[in-house]
Design an enzyme around this catalytic site. Structure first.
Site, PDB file in Angstrom:
ATOM      1  N   HIS B 116      42.685  99.597  40.219  1.00 25.32           N
ATOM      2  CA  HIS B 116      43.752 100.568  40.379  1.00 25.32           C
ATOM      3  C   HIS B 116      43.972 101.994  39.892  1.00 25.32           C
ATOM      4  CE1 HIS B 116      48.357 101.540  40.568  1.00 25.32           C
ATOM      5  NE2 HIS B 116      48.514 100.465  40.800  1.00 25.32           N
ATOM      6  N   ASP B 193      43.359  95.412  32.158  1.00 25.92           N
ATOM      7  CA  ASP B 193      44.210  96.114  33.205  1.00 25.92           C
ATOM      8  C   ASP B 193      45.138  94.135  33.374  1.00 25.92           C
ATOM      9  OD1 ASP B 193      46.332  96.769  35.139  1.00 25.92           O
ATOM     10  OD2 ASP B 193      45.553  97.780  35.612  1.00 25.92           O
ATOM     11  N   GLN B 196      48.150  92.481  37.244  1.00 22.96           N
ATOM     12  CA  GLN B 196      47.915  91.367  38.353  1.00 22.96           C
ATOM     13  C   GLN B 196      47.633  89.940  37.342  1.00 22.96           C
ATOM     14  OE1 GLN B 196      49.114  91.207  41.055  1.00 22.96           O
ATOM     15  NE2 GLN B 196      49.277  93.669  41.420  1.00 22.96           N
ATOM     16  N   LYS B 219      56.545  92.392  37.458  1.00 16.19           N
ATOM     17  CA  LYS B 219      55.446  91.920  37.985  1.00 16.19           C
ATOM     18  C   LYS B 219      55.975  90.626  37.213  1.00 16.19           C
ATOM     19  CE  LYS B 219      52.600  95.245  38.707  1.00 16.19           C
ATOM     20  NZ  LYS B 219      52.350  95.474  40.053  1.00 16.19           N
ATOM     21  N   CYS B 357      46.800 101.556  46.029  1.00 19.58           N
ATOM     22  CA  CYS B 357      46.651 102.494  44.545  1.00 19.58           C
ATOM     23  C   CYS B 357      45.512 102.140  44.540  1.00 19.58           C
ATOM     24  CB  CYS B 357      47.570 102.312  43.406  1.00 19.58           C
ATOM     25  SG  CYS B 357      49.085 103.326  43.619  1.00 19.58           S
TER      26      CYS B 357
HETATM   27  C1  LIG Z   1      46.048  96.101  38.594  1.00 19.43           C
HETATM   28  C2  LIG Z   1      47.540  97.437  38.392  1.00 19.43           C
HETATM   29  N1  LIG Z   1      47.306  98.144  37.549  1.00 19.43           N
HETATM   30  C3  LIG Z   1      48.228  98.773  37.335  1.00 19.43           C
HETATM   31  C4  LIG Z   1      49.353  98.791  38.152  1.00 19.43           C
HETATM   32  C5  LIG Z   1      50.159 100.100  37.933  1.00 19.43           C
HETATM   33  O1  LIG Z   1      51.327  99.691  37.435  1.00 19.43           O
HETATM   34  P1  LIG Z   1      52.842 100.737  37.138  1.00 19.43           P
HETATM   35  O2  LIG Z   1      53.595 101.217  37.861  1.00 19.43           O
HETATM   36  O3  LIG Z   1      53.785  99.100  36.826  1.00 19.43           O
HETATM   37  O4  LIG Z   1      52.502 100.838  35.194  1.00 19.43           O
HETATM   38  C6  LIG Z   1      49.551  98.190  38.913  1.00 19.43           C
HETATM   39  C7  LIG Z   1      50.546  97.577  39.881  1.00 19.43           C
HETATM   40  O5  LIG Z   1      50.876  97.944  40.808  1.00 19.43           O
HETATM   41  C8  LIG Z   1      48.072  96.951  39.712  1.00 19.43           C
HETATM   42  O6  LIG Z   1      48.142  96.168  41.121  1.00 19.43           O
END
Ligand SMILES: Cc1ncc(COP(=O)(O)O)c(C=O)c1O
Lengths: 139, 399
Positions: B116, B193, B196, B219, B357
């Site tokens: 992401h 990270d 997910q 999430k 993203c």
């Molecule tokens: C794999 C991953 N990393 C990071 C994020 C970013 O999360 P947040 O927008 O809650 O900070 C997301 C959210 O879509 C994600 O799917």
């Protein structure tokens, strides 16, 4: 027809559709039938900023009126730009710049687009009208 | 189960909602909603400062939530759990505070094709400042990390391996334990990270021996605007603060300021108190569910949806990892993902379309975007059937 007459006839046409699916099918049809833009004009310069799908727009003056051609990689987007072009093409640049595009809300277009698409719609309208403004200054 | 989620009973465009955008954010159980409301009705006060009773209560509830998070991740200490505003803020904290102090010219950070943007851009920013570089660990067509390339990339220059635990697009569950062993063998730290992963997997940071772990509250059925950064105590202790302000100091003078102990050193300013408390309630709620039954349910949904979608002419699913979370990204031949998404939306089916993203990943598969259906524990086979019927309808209109 002038811009408002065309808008009124689009509003009338959309009144015939009972469901949003019919409107989408109509837009998809318009999109599929949009006369394609010359490949030479599908350049990054002609991309409309702010659309999530790519939209190219080319404009030129012809006997005091503006002609538009466009394309997009998404067919519903192509339908939307086709509808906008139907309203604004062949009109005088000053009229394009000053048009109030009330048909967009009257046919419920905005509320049936996701917010990213709705932003794209605003970008398309702004681009078309600023082309009108530029041409009316130049001519 | 569904009855606990009030939002799931609403209608969209006059159709019953089919919510398949859980990868973007999950809906909230009544318990979490109640906790948020009751906090503002009965307990609202600033924490760690007021001498009065209300402040005590709020502080106790907030710190109890931190303990819940610790237990959820099986960390050694509650003070290793830093509340942040989300995964993005958590990764930025590590990139900026740890990276700013530990990355030097010539050093490398490894990220993968499937990251992401929030696990790419923070590293690029700090690498740029420090003269370090960000290297891409590539993936296979099927959407799995090329582990053999990881070995070749690991050298003494690599200081950090920052990878997603579960891909938000492909659903791939990366072999975290294996990655961490290989990285540690070369002296590199590992950040996972977990944005997910947290909604789908039970995470044990000690069994993983992971150095930093990040996830978002929203999430995992908790509120928005709160997330967690886990870091090993000795790493967090050695890191300089990320942001300065109230709460995070021990003593301030113009000559020299000393910082508070963990976790407060990294929690400048009034935090998202209700968010932390709500997240604690969400994790408590999750913890009392039968994890094995949920995993089996999600696996059933994934297999069922994969088979059904694959049976539609022109559908290509991206992500064929052997170990995969309940996420399905796909394209319908001859159509743009936005068009498919727009038609599904008219049917009351919420999916996400676009680049998710993850532009490097879209480039890898050579597409401007994909349609993504991402499932949660409250989804069922009827949701899959609705999705499949919707995609068939889109195909009949668009192709
Ligand atoms: C794999 C991953 N990393 C990071 C994020 C970013 O999360 P947040 O927008 O809650 O900070 C997301 C959210 O879509 C994600 O799917």
């Amino acid at each position: 027809m002038n811009i408002d007459q065309i808008q009124d006839s689009i509003i009338e046409e959309f009144e015939l559709f009972e469901q949003w699916f019919d409107k989408y099918e109509y837009l998809i049809d318009l999109g599929k039938n949009l006369p394609v833009i010359d490949d030479a004009y599908k350049t990054d310069d002609n991309l409309i900023r702010g659309c999530q799908s790519r939209v190219w727009l080319h404009a030129e003056m012809n006997n005091g009126t503006v002609q538009f051609t466009a394309d997009s990689d998404a067919v519903i987007t192509r339908g939307i730009i086709a509808l906008l072009i139907r309203v604004l093409a062949g009109q005088k640049p000053g009229d394009i710049a000053n048009a109030q595009l009330y048909f967009i809300d009257a046919i419920g277009l905005r509320e049936h687009l996701s917010s990213t698409r709705a932003n794209g719609l605003v970008s398309m309208v702004n681009t078309l009208q600023s082309i009108g403004r530029d041409f009316s200054r130049a001519h | 189960m569904r009855a606990q989620f009030p939002l799931l009973s609403r209608r969209v465009h006059a159709q019953p909602l089919v919510y398949l955008d859980n990868g973007a954010t999950a809906q909230k159980p009544q318990r979490v909603i109640d906790a948020i409301e009751s906090y503002y009705r009965e307990r609202n006060a600033n924490i760690h400062r007021g001498a009065h009773h209300l402040s005590q209560e709020a502080t106790t509830a907030y710190e109890a939530a931190r303990e819940t998070v610790r237990a959820h991740l099986n960390a050694a200490h509650a003070h290793e759990m830093l509340f942040t505003s989300g995964t993005t803020a958590a990764i930025n904290t590590v990139a900026s505070a740890w990276g700013g102090a530990n990355l030097n010219a010539g050093d490398e950070v490894i990220v993968s094709t499937m990251e992401h943007h929030s696990n790419i851009v923070p590293w690029q920013l700090v690498a740029e400042q420090r003269g370090a570089s960000v290297k891409e660990l590539r993936i296979s067509r099927g959407g799995e990390l090329r582990m053999e390339e990881l070995d070749a990339m690991l050298s003494e220059r690599v200081k950090m391996v920052a990878l997603t635990h579960v891909s938000n697009v492909l659903g791939t569950v990366n072999p975290a334990r294996d990655i961490i062993e290989r990285a540690h063998a070369h002296g590199a730290l590992v950040l996972l990270d977990g944005a997910q992963a947290a909604p789908h997997l039970r995470i044990d940071v000690r069994a993983l021996d992971v150095d930093f772990y990040a996830f978002s509250g929203h999430k995992v059925f908790g509120p928005t605007g709160v997330g967690v950064l886990y870091g090993k105590e000795k790493l967090l202790d050695a890191m300089p603060p990320y942001q300065g302000g109230g709460e995070m100091i021990e003593r301030v003078t113009f000559a020299r300021t000393t910082f508070a102990a963990l976790p407060h050193k990294f929690e400048a300013g009034t935090p998202n108190i209700v968010g932390g408390i709500g997240l604690g309630v969400a994790l408590d709620w999750l913890a009392q569910l039968d994890a094995e039954a949920l995993a089996a349910h999600e696996k059933d949904l994934l297999d069922y949806a994969t088979a059904k979608l694959n049976a539609i002419d022109g559908v290509t699913i991206f992500g064929e990892a052997a170990h995969k979370a309940c996420v399905l990204s796909f394209l319908l031949a001859g159509t743009h993902p936005f068009d498919v998404g727009a038609i599904l939306d008219q049917l009351g089916i919420a999916v996400r379309t676009g680049h998710h993203c993850a532009q490097p990943l879209m480039e890898f598969y050579d597409t401007p975007g994909m349609v993504r259906a991402s499932f949660a524990l409250y989804n069922n086979r009827a949701d899959v059937d609705a999705l499949v019927a919707g995609v068939e309808r889109a195909a009949s209109m668009l192709v």
